[in-house]
Design a protein around this motif. Structure first.
Motif, PDB file in Angstrom:
ATOM      1  N   ILE A 104       0.845  -1.188   0.000  1.00 50.12           N
ATOM      2  CA  ILE A 104       0.000   0.000   0.000  1.00 50.12           C
ATOM      3  C   ILE A 104       0.882   1.240   0.000  1.00 50.12           C
ATOM      4  O   ILE A 104       1.781   1.372   0.827  1.00 50.12           O
ATOM      5  CB  ILE A 104      -0.919   0.007   1.236  1.00 50.12           C
ATOM      6  CG1 ILE A 104      -1.858  -1.208   1.194  1.00 50.12           C
ATOM      7  CG2 ILE A 104      -1.729   1.301   1.325  1.00 50.12           C
ATOM      8  CD1 ILE A 104      -2.635  -1.419   2.471  1.00 50.12           C
ATOM      9  N   GLY A 105       0.623   2.139  -0.922  1.00 51.44           N
ATOM     10  CA  GLY A 105       1.383   3.384  -0.955  1.00 51.44           C
ATOM     11  C   GLY A 105       1.366   4.032  -2.317  1.00 51.44           C
ATOM     12  O   GLY A 105       1.526   3.349  -3.334  1.00 51.44           O
TER      13      GLY A 105
ATOM     14  N   SER B 118       3.316  10.624   3.300  1.00 50.47           N
ATOM     15  CA  SER B 118       2.027  10.771   2.615  1.00 50.47           C
ATOM     16  C   SER B 118       1.257   9.462   2.521  1.00 50.47           C
ATOM     17  O   SER B 118       0.065   9.459   2.224  1.00 50.47           O
ATOM     18  CB  SER B 118       2.244  11.343   1.208  1.00 50.47           C
ATOM     19  OG  SER B 118       3.071  10.489   0.430  1.00 50.47           O
ATOM     20  N   ASP B 119       1.923   8.317   2.764  1.00 50.55           N
ATOM     21  CA  ASP B 119       1.237   7.018   2.735  1.00 50.55           C
ATOM     22  C   ASP B 119       0.570   6.672   4.066  1.00 50.55           C
ATOM     23  O   ASP B 119      -0.198   5.706   4.137  1.00 50.55           O
ATOM     24  CB  ASP B 119       2.229   5.900   2.380  1.00 50.55           C
ATOM     25  CG  ASP B 119       2.697   5.974   0.943  1.00 50.55           C
ATOM     26  OD1 ASP B 119       1.927   6.465   0.105  1.00 50.55           O
ATOM     27  OD2 ASP B 119       3.832   5.537   0.669  1.00 50.55           O
ATOM     28  N   ILE B 120       0.876   7.422   5.112  1.00 51.44           N
ATOM     29  CA  ILE B 120       0.359   7.079   6.441  1.00 51.44           C
ATOM     30  C   ILE B 120      -1.162   7.045   6.486  1.00 51.44           C
ATOM     31  O   ILE B 120      -1.738   6.084   7.028  1.00 51.44           O
ATOM     32  CB  ILE B 120       0.948   8.014   7.514  1.00 51.44           C
ATOM     33  CG1 ILE B 120       2.434   7.681   7.730  1.00 51.44           C
ATOM     34  CG2 ILE B 120       0.186   7.910   8.830  1.00 51.44           C
ATOM     35  CD1 ILE B 120       3.146   8.591   8.710  1.00 51.44           C
ATOM     36  N   PRO B 121      -1.898   8.032   5.937  1.00 45.07           N
ATOM     37  CA  PRO B 121      -3.372   7.939   5.966  1.00 45.07           C
ATOM     38  C   PRO B 121      -3.899   6.705   5.251  1.00 45.07           C
ATOM     39  O   PRO B 121      -4.852   6.068   5.733  1.00 45.07           O
ATOM     40  CB  PRO B 121      -3.805   9.232   5.258  1.00 45.07           C
ATOM     41  CG  PRO B 121      -2.677  10.182   5.468  1.00 45.07           C
ATOM     42  CD  PRO B 121      -1.453   9.333   5.413  1.00 45.07           C
ATOM     43  N   LEU B 122      -3.295   6.336   4.113  1.00 49.23           N
ATOM     44  CA  LEU B 122      -3.738   5.135   3.384  1.00 49.23           C
ATOM     45  C   LEU B 122      -3.542   3.884   4.227  1.00 49.23           C
ATOM     46  O   LEU B 122      -4.427   3.022   4.316  1.00 49.23           O
ATOM     47  CB  LEU B 122      -2.944   4.993   2.081  1.00 49.23           C
ATOM     48  CG  LEU B 122      -3.249   5.961   0.946  1.00 49.23           C
ATOM     49  CD1 LEU B 122      -2.255   5.759  -0.183  1.00 49.23           C
ATOM     50  CD2 LEU B 122      -4.660   5.769   0.434  1.00 49.23           C
ATOM     51  N   LEU B 123      -2.366   3.769   4.835  1.00 53.42           N
ATOM     52  CA  LEU B 123      -2.084   2.607   5.678  1.00 53.42           C
ATOM     53  C   LEU B 123      -2.995   2.572   6.893  1.00 53.42           C
ATOM     54  O   LEU B 123      -3.503   1.505   7.276  1.00 53.42           O
ATOM     55  CB  LEU B 123      -0.615   2.637   6.119  1.00 53.42           C
ATOM     56  CG  LEU B 123       0.417   2.367   5.021  1.00 53.42           C
ATOM     57  CD1 LEU B 123       1.793   2.856   5.444  1.00 53.42           C
ATOM     58  CD2 LEU B 123       0.472   0.879   4.694  1.00 53.42           C
ATOM     59  N   ALA B 124      -3.216   3.724   7.506  1.00 55.44           N
ATOM     60  CA  ALA B 124      -4.068   3.792   8.692  1.00 55.44           C
ATOM     61  C   ALA B 124      -5.493   3.354   8.361  1.00 55.44           C
ATOM     62  O   ALA B 124      -6.118   2.594   9.120  1.00 55.44           O
ATOM     63  CB  ALA B 124      -4.054   5.207   9.270  1.00 55.44           C
ATOM     64  N   GLU B 125      -6.025   3.817   7.225  1.00 61.46           N
ATOM     65  CA  GLU B 125      -7.383   3.422   6.819  1.00 61.46           C
ATOM     66  C   GLU B 125      -7.441   1.927   6.529  1.00 61.46           C
ATOM     67  O   GLU B 125      -8.444   1.264   6.842  1.00 61.46           O
ATOM     68  CB  GLU B 125      -7.804   4.217   5.581  1.00 61.46           C
ATOM     69  CG  GLU B 125      -8.056   5.708   5.831  1.00 61.46           C
ATOM     70  CD  GLU B 125      -9.314   5.959   6.660  1.00 61.46           C
ATOM     71  OE1 GLU B 125     -10.116   5.024   6.840  1.00 61.46           O
ATOM     72  OE2 GLU B 125      -9.489   7.103   7.122  1.00 61.46           O
ATOM     73  N   HIS B 126      -6.380   1.399   5.937  1.00 61.97           N
ATOM     74  CA  HIS B 126      -6.341  -0.046   5.673  1.00 61.97           C
ATOM     75  C   HIS B 126      -6.392  -0.842   6.970  1.00 61.97           C
ATOM     76  O   HIS B 126      -7.180  -1.789   7.097  1.00 61.97           O
ATOM     77  CB  HIS B 126      -5.063  -0.385   4.901  1.00 61.97           C
ATOM     78  CG  HIS B 126      -4.758  -1.851   4.844  1.00 61.97           C
ATOM     79  ND1 HIS B 126      -5.443  -2.729   4.034  1.00 61.97           N
ATOM     80  CD2 HIS B 126      -3.844  -2.606   5.533  1.00 61.97           C
ATOM     81  CE1 HIS B 126      -4.967  -3.952   4.209  1.00 61.97           C
ATOM     82  NE2 HIS B 126      -4.002  -3.904   5.102  1.00 61.97           N
TER      83      HIS B 126
ATOM     84  N   ASN C 113     -11.592  -3.253  12.224  1.00 60.83           N
ATOM     85  CA  ASN C 113     -13.047  -3.147  12.338  1.00 60.83           C
ATOM     86  C   ASN C 113     -13.688  -4.519  12.149  1.00 60.83           C
ATOM     87  O   ASN C 113     -14.565  -4.933  12.907  1.00 60.83           O
ATOM     88  CB  ASN C 113     -13.594  -2.187  11.276  1.00 60.83           C
ATOM     89  CG  ASN C 113     -13.819  -0.783  11.799  1.00 60.83           C
ATOM     90  OD1 ASN C 113     -13.974  -0.572  12.997  1.00 60.83           O
ATOM     91  ND2 ASN C 113     -13.844   0.183  10.901  1.00 60.83           N
ATOM     92  N   SER C 114     -13.216  -5.216  11.115  1.00 63.39           N
ATOM     93  CA  SER C 114     -13.748  -6.547  10.819  1.00 63.39           C
ATOM     94  C   SER C 114     -13.350  -7.548  11.897  1.00 63.39           C
ATOM     95  O   SER C 114     -14.181  -8.341  12.361  1.00 63.39           O
ATOM     96  CB  SER C 114     -13.237  -6.999   9.448  1.00 63.39           C
ATOM     97  OG  SER C 114     -13.639  -8.316   9.163  1.00 63.39           O
ATOM     98  N   LYS C 115     -12.108  -7.500  12.325  1.00 61.20           N
ATOM     99  CA  LYS C 115     -11.623  -8.474  13.300  1.00 61.20           C
ATOM    100  C   LYS C 115     -12.328  -8.342  14.646  1.00 61.20           C
ATOM    101  O   LYS C 115     -12.661  -9.357  15.286  1.00 61.20           O
ATOM    102  CB  LYS C 115     -10.113  -8.308  13.486  1.00 61.20           C
ATOM    103  CG  LYS C 115      -9.501  -9.283  14.493  1.00 61.20           C
ATOM    104  CD  LYS C 115      -7.988  -9.136  14.579  1.00 61.20           C
ATOM    105  CE  LYS C 115      -7.396 -10.110  15.584  1.00 61.20           C
ATOM    106  NZ  LYS C 115      -5.922 -10.022  15.659  1.00 61.20           N
TER     107      LYS C 115
ATOM    108  N   ALA D 248     -16.020   4.698  11.626  1.00 60.17           N
ATOM    109  CA  ALA D 248     -16.145   5.249  10.272  1.00 60.17           C
ATOM    110  C   ALA D 248     -14.811   5.673   9.670  1.00 60.17           C
ATOM    111  O   ALA D 248     -14.591   5.524   8.470  1.00 60.17           O
ATOM    112  CB  ALA D 248     -17.111   6.427  10.280  1.00 60.17           C
ATOM    113  N   GLY D 249     -13.912   6.224  10.478  1.00 62.71           N
ATOM    114  CA  GLY D 249     -12.662   6.711   9.917  1.00 62.71           C
ATOM    115  C   GLY D 249     -11.826   7.412  10.962  1.00 62.71           C
ATOM    116  O   GLY D 249     -12.096   7.332  12.169  1.00 62.71           O
ATOM    117  N   LEU D 250     -10.785   8.106  10.495  1.00 62.64           N
ATOM    118  CA  LEU D 250      -9.898   8.841  11.395  1.00 62.64           C
ATOM    119  C   LEU D 250     -10.154  10.336  11.229  1.00 62.64           C
ATOM    120  O   LEU D 250     -10.240  10.843  10.098  1.00 62.64           O
ATOM    121  CB  LEU D 250      -8.426   8.555  11.082  1.00 62.64           C
ATOM    122  CG  LEU D 250      -7.907   7.169  11.449  1.00 62.64           C
ATOM    123  CD1 LEU D 250      -8.058   6.207  10.288  1.00 62.64           C
ATOM    124  CD2 LEU D 250      -6.442   7.233  11.870  1.00 62.64           C
TER     125      LEU D 250
END
Length: 451
Positions: A146-147, A321-329, A335-337, A343-345
């Motif tokens: 991811i990035g 700049s990849d931190i938000p993408l990784l955090a959402e992932h 959330n599932s586990k 909803a988000g950050l």
């Protein structure tokens, strides 16, 4: 291919001789030259279809890398001639740079003959610079990487180029950067992707377990050997073997491993019969390459065996700049586990993540998001929900008024900008993208800080 003229330019006379012998039955004419300064003159006098050009020469031209210099000359004067770069082990960064400057492809020496012929054929199939497609047709966002930062785009590009080869690859990077994920992605994008992928943490194996785990054993080889057992090399036969933490094995273990890699065969404990194995070797370590080159710690002959090419995985602080993408992932995963529906950050949470230095890299970010998901009772993650790992040696102290003085903030910004500019060798567009700024805004800051 039978109608093609191929020119090989390299200052290694043995390589020129080998190239002529190999190519002569397959092409119309083979031209060889050891002096790159004669390259343009040869192209002016001969209808050459493909040039095999070495990346480095001992010539009078002081460019830092003569191969790129001569590549640019050829492409400017003869744009329809395809150029295949010849590179030594570990120089994948320069090879990738050559592709961006117009080379058709690159090949690593010592090469496999079939691979060289296929590369030349691919260049001849098109009347323009060619980049061979990924034979498995894997899209960039698969296999868990991811990035979208410039540095990760470069990494993905390298993976697309090196994965389909048979080259042994050494993956370098700090703890927690995702070296095992990169190894898995290389296997999935390789020609061996339908075969076995076997991982072993060799750094954790004791002297007594090292041979039995890797090479297997016969019944009766030692007290608890009640039946024959295959080692990891045999399990990976035909596929890929990934050795993690290879920088931590002892010199004695290195000698045993080197013997297997040289002979491409294992001898199980309790047996005198060698068993051939066909594996593609991937290795990883958090030990810097310069430290590995210390022969009191690591054998240089083994480095050459495991490091035909190297891949450097960037730390998280170099891809902010990849931190938000990784955090959402990670938020979606946990959330599932944990059966949550967060909803988000919120912006303060993202800002807190982006200003932290993450000594534990992606692994520490994952830990922080998992903890926040478990502990939060709200519909979104706030800054106060984000706590960082107490395990890491470097701790983030609570900011004081002095820490947030104008002088310190400006110094932090100046260092961040300088680091980005240095990392991308002065490329303003890439540095601006990494910093989340427009080009104009970055230019203003460069003027402000006299950079």
């Amino acid at each position: 291919m039978k109608k093609a003229t191929v020119l090989v330019v390299d200052d290694d006379q043995d390589l020129l001789t080998a190239s002529r012998i190999l190519l002569r039955p397959h092409v119309k004419e083979v031209l060889v030259e050891h002096n790159p300064e004669k390259l343009i003159n040869i192209l002016e006098r001969n209808p050459v279809d493909v040039v095999l050009l070495d990346m480095n020469f001992k010539s009078a031209i002081n460019t830092g890398n003569e191969g790129l210099f001569w590549l640019s000359k050829v492409k400017s004067l003869f744009p329809n001639i395809n150029v295949i770069m010849i590179t030594a082990y570990g120089a994948v960064d320069l090879a990738v740079k050559s592709l961006k400057q117009g080379a058709s492809d690159f090949i690593v020496k010592p090469w496999q003959n079939d691979q060289l012929l296929q590369t030349i054929q691919a260049a001849l199939d098109e009347n323009k610079p060619v980049q061979k497609p990924n034979p498995i047709n894997v899209s960039r966002d698969q296999h868990g990487i991811i990035g979208k930062s410039a540095i990760m785009e470069d990494l993905q590009y390298k993976l697309d180029k090196v994965a389909p080869t048979e080259a042994n690859i050494l993956i370098l990077g700090e703890n927690g950067t995702g070296k095992d994920l990169i190894a898995s992605a290389i296997h999935q994008r390789s020609l061996r992707h339908k075969q076995a992928y076997v991982k072993v943490d060799v750094g954790s194996l004791t002297e007594t377990l090292f041979e039995s785990e890797l090479f297997g054993y016969k019944k009766g080889a030692f007290t608890d050997a009640r039946e024959d057992r295959k080692g990891r090399f045999e399990h990976a036969d035909g596929g890929t073997l990934f050795m993690d933490e290879i920088g931590n094995i002892s010199l004695q273990q290195q000698a045993k491993l080197l013997s297997v890699l040289q002979n491409r065969a294992v001898v199980p404990l309790g047996s005198s019969q060698s068993i051939p194995v066909d594996i593609r070797l991937l290795s990883a370590t958090n030990v810097p390459l310069k430290a590995l080159a210390d022969e009191s710690r690591f054998r240089k002959d083994l480095i050459y065996r495991i490091n035909t090419l190297e891949i450097q995985v960037p730390p998280l602080r170099e891809r902010i700049s990849d931190i938000p993408l990784l955090a959402e992932h990670f938020l979606s995963f946990y959330n599932s586990k944990y059966h949550k529906n967060i909803a988000g950050l919120e912006q303060d949470a993202i800002a807190k993540l982006k200003t932290y230095h993450f000594p534990g890299n992606v692994r520490e970010l994952q830990y922080s998001i998992e903890r926040a998901v478990i502990m939060s009772d709200r519909s979104s993650i706030r800054g106060e929900d984000i706590l960082f790992s107490p395990i890491e040696q470097q701790q983030v102290e609570e900011p004081t008024t002095d820490v947030f003085s104008s002088h310190n903030l400006e110094e932090m910004e100046r260092k961040a900008i300088k680091s980005a500019i240095d990392r991308y060798n002065g490329n303003i567009s890439k540095a601006a993208k990494e910093l989340g700024l427009t080009r104009a805004a970055l230019y203003r800051r460069l003027e402000k800080y006299n950079l």
